[in-house]
Design a protein around this motif. Structure first.
Motif, PDB file in Angstrom:
ATOM      1  N   VAL A   4     -30.393  -4.068  61.353  1.00 50.41           N
ATOM      2  CA  VAL A   4     -30.203  -4.837  62.479  1.00 50.41           C
ATOM      3  C   VAL A   4     -28.920  -5.794  62.195  1.00 50.41           C
ATOM      4  O   VAL A   4     -28.839  -6.404  61.090  1.00 50.41           O
ATOM      5  N   VAL A   5     -28.310  -5.754  63.443  1.00 54.35           N
ATOM      6  CA  VAL A   5     -27.066  -6.694  63.308  1.00 54.35           C
ATOM      7  C   VAL A   5     -27.729  -7.803  64.329  1.00 54.35           C
ATOM      8  O   VAL A   5     -28.058  -7.588  65.176  1.00 54.35           O
ATOM      9  N   ALA A   6     -27.547  -9.335  63.741  1.00 52.26           N
ATOM     10  CA  ALA A   6     -27.817 -10.324  64.477  1.00 52.26           C
ATOM     11  C   ALA A   6     -26.862 -11.465  63.958  1.00 52.26           C
ATOM     12  O   ALA A   6     -26.785 -11.812  62.965  1.00 52.26           O
ATOM     13  N   ASP A   7     -26.517 -12.220  65.089  1.00 51.54           N
ATOM     14  CA  ASP A   7     -25.608 -13.557  64.775  1.00 51.54           C
ATOM     15  C   ASP A   7     -24.659 -13.394  63.804  1.00 51.54           C
ATOM     16  O   ASP A   7     -24.416 -14.409  62.962  1.00 51.54           O
ATOM     17  N   GLY A   8     -23.968 -12.362  63.642  1.00 50.52           N
ATOM     18  CA  GLY A   8     -22.775 -12.023  62.938  1.00 50.52           C
ATOM     19  C   GLY A   8     -23.281 -11.599  61.417  1.00 50.52           C
ATOM     20  O   GLY A   8     -22.560 -11.490  60.461  1.00 50.52           O
ATOM     21  N   PHE A   9     -24.568 -11.363  61.291  1.00 52.62           N
ATOM     22  CA  PHE A   9     -25.034 -10.511  60.041  1.00 52.62           C
ATOM     23  C   PHE A   9     -25.760  -8.989  59.921  1.00 52.62           C
ATOM     24  O   PHE A   9     -26.345  -9.007  61.253  1.00 52.62           O
ATOM     25  N   GLU A  10     -25.490  -8.526  59.090  1.00 51.38           N
ATOM     26  CA  GLU A  10     -26.249  -7.443  59.034  1.00 51.38           C
ATOM     27  C   GLU A  10     -27.499  -7.258  57.861  1.00 51.38           C
ATOM     28  O   GLU A  10     -26.965  -7.620  56.877  1.00 51.38           O
ATOM     29  N   PHE A  11     -28.534  -6.907  58.264  1.00 51.13           N
ATOM     30  CA  PHE A  11     -29.613  -6.991  57.501  1.00 51.13           C
ATOM     31  C   PHE A  11     -30.142  -5.115  57.406  1.00 51.13           C
ATOM     32  O   PHE A  11     -30.279  -4.733  58.317  1.00 51.13           O
ATOM     33  N   CYS A  12     -30.304  -4.736  56.165  1.00 48.50           N
ATOM     34  CA  CYS A  12     -30.730  -3.403  55.931  1.00 48.50           C
ATOM     35  C   CYS A  12     -32.258  -3.665  55.420  1.00 48.50           C
ATOM     36  O   CYS A  12     -32.311  -4.028  54.191  1.00 48.50           O
ATOM     37  N   PHE A  13     -33.234  -3.135  55.965  1.00 48.16           N
ATOM     38  CA  PHE A  13     -34.490  -2.988  55.453  1.00 48.16           C
ATOM     39  C   PHE A  13     -34.960  -1.620  55.005  1.00 48.16           C
ATOM     40  O   PHE A  13     -35.289  -0.658  55.946  1.00 48.16           O
ATOM     41  N   SER A  14     -34.778  -1.508  53.781  1.00 50.89           N
ATOM     42  CA  SER A  14     -35.314   0.025  53.292  1.00 50.89           C
ATOM     43  C   SER A  14     -36.316   0.427  53.578  1.00 50.89           C
ATOM     44  O   SER A  14     -36.608   1.683  53.770  1.00 50.89           O
ATOM     45  N   ASN A  15     -37.503  -0.194  53.645  1.00 48.04           N
ATOM     46  CA  ASN A  15     -38.874   0.134  53.809  1.00 48.04           C
ATOM     47  C   ASN A  15     -39.600  -0.395  54.954  1.00 48.04           C
ATOM     48  O   ASN A  15     -40.986  -0.435  54.794  1.00 48.04           O
ATOM     49  N   ALA A  16     -38.943  -0.831  55.914  1.00 46.84           N
ATOM     50  CA  ALA A  16     -39.533  -1.184  57.078  1.00 46.84           C
ATOM     51  C   ALA A  16     -39.975  -0.002  57.957  1.00 46.84           C
ATOM     52  O   ALA A  16     -39.308   0.820  58.214  1.00 46.84           O
ATOM     53  N   ILE A  17     -40.896  -0.529  58.534  1.00 42.12           N
ATOM     54  CA  ILE A  17     -41.611   0.365  59.808  1.00 42.12           C
ATOM     55  C   ILE A  17     -40.807   0.378  60.853  1.00 42.12           C
ATOM     56  O   ILE A  17     -40.319   1.477  61.751  1.00 42.12           O
ATOM     57  N   LYS A 165     -34.159  -5.289  48.089  1.00 40.26           N
ATOM     58  CA  LYS A 165     -34.583  -4.302  48.922  1.00 40.26           C
ATOM     59  C   LYS A 165     -33.991  -4.324  50.347  1.00 40.26           C
ATOM     60  O   LYS A 165     -33.990  -3.351  51.035  1.00 40.26           O
ATOM     61  N   TRP A 166     -33.754  -5.544  50.645  1.00 42.83           N
ATOM     62  CA  TRP A 166     -33.191  -5.919  52.204  1.00 42.83           C
ATOM     63  C   TRP A 166     -31.927  -6.731  52.149  1.00 42.83           C
ATOM     64  O   TRP A 166     -31.876  -7.773  52.595  1.00 42.83           O
ATOM     65  N   PRO A 167     -31.007  -6.011  51.777  1.00 45.49           N
ATOM     66  CA  PRO A 167     -29.398  -6.684  51.525  1.00 45.49           C
ATOM     67  C   PRO A 167     -29.061  -7.322  52.939  1.00 45.49           C
ATOM     68  O   PRO A 167     -29.358  -6.397  53.960  1.00 45.49           O
ATOM     69  N   VAL A 168     -28.402  -8.380  52.850  1.00 46.12           N
ATOM     70  CA  VAL A 168     -27.997  -8.965  54.272  1.00 46.12           C
ATOM     71  C   VAL A 168     -26.270  -9.298  53.739  1.00 46.12           C
ATOM     72  O   VAL A 168     -25.998  -9.522  52.590  1.00 46.12           O
ATOM     73  N   SER A 169     -25.585  -8.983  54.727  1.00 48.86           N
ATOM     74  CA  SER A 169     -24.168  -9.404  54.634  1.00 48.86           C
ATOM     75  C   SER A 169     -23.430  -9.972  56.074  1.00 48.86           C
ATOM     76  O   SER A 169     -24.097  -9.503  57.177  1.00 48.86           O
ATOM     77  N   ARG A 170     -22.526 -10.775  55.721  1.00 44.15           N
ATOM     78  CA  ARG A 170     -21.897 -11.233  56.852  1.00 44.15           C
ATOM     79  C   ARG A 170     -20.764 -10.409  57.499  1.00 44.15           C
ATOM     80  O   ARG A 170     -20.050  -9.742  56.744  1.00 44.15           O
ATOM     81  N   LEU A 171     -21.050  -9.978  58.932  1.00 45.80           N
ATOM     82  CA  LEU A 171     -20.067  -9.074  59.400  1.00 45.80           C
ATOM     83  C   LEU A 171     -18.659  -9.802  59.521  1.00 45.80           C
ATOM     84  O   LEU A 171     -18.623 -11.129  59.754  1.00 45.80           O
TER      85      LEU A 171
END
Length: 179
Positions: A4-17, A165-171
């Motif tokens: 998910v990309v939101a407000d200039g950040f990218e979140f990666c949810f490895s185990n999300a439904i 397990k849910w890394p976030v990074s600034r784009l």
């Protein structure tokens, strides 16, 4: 993996439904609400819980840091800013909970995470205030369930430490060409 990309950040949810931008502005998207209420930035669904995520990226976090104010006038201004932000975060959660209730999506525990670009000490103060005003992890006698199981206020480093397990990074902002 849900990204998910939101407000200039990218979140990666490895185990999300499911995970998506919850406060969608584009009316053509299926996650657009259309009601005049506030919504958290991201909702992620997991087998055992929902996670509501609100992101605030501030250039000058000192405007909210009451402890480091130089004088009474600055202290009052910073306190007003801090209270405004606390209320904003509180109402983002409450309105999101109402949206999700209306969608029939409050059937699992809810965790509220605010990602603020503040230092850990200022985030801790915000967390204490939110916990005081939101019934986090507790319910009044007449309620059958709590609104939220937990609340956390973290910066990017703390997020990646607490939620590996849910890394976030600034784009990176796209480069702007000179005319």
């Amino acid at each position: 993996m849900k990204i998910v990309v939101a407000d200039g950040f990218e979140f990666c949810f490895s185990n999300a439904i499911e995970a998506y931008v919850f406060d969608e502005k584009d009316s053509s998207k299926p996650t657009f609400h259309g009601a005049p209420m506030k919504g958290v930035d991201i909702v992620a669904e997991f087998d055992e819980a929902y996670v509501y995520i609100e992101i605030k990226d501030y250039d000058d976090p000192s405007a909210y840091d009451v402890v480091r104010a130089a004088n009474d006038d600055e202290r009052k201004a910073r306190l007003d800013s801090f209270k405004w932000l606390k209320n904003y975060l509180k109402y983002k959660f409450r309105d999101s909970h109402l949206y999700r209730y209306a969608e029939g999506k409050v059937d699992k525990p809810i965790h509220y995470v605010c990602v603020l670009t503040f230092d850990n000490a200022l985030n801790s103060r915000m967390l204490n205030e939110l916990k005081r005003e939101l019934p986090i992890g507790r319910k009044p006698k007449r309620w059958t369930q709590a609104l939220a199981k937990s609340c956390q206020v973290v910066n990017l480093d703390k997020w990646n430490e607490v939620f590996p397990k849910w890394p976030v990074s600034r784009l990176l902002a796209p480069a702007v060409s000179a005319p």
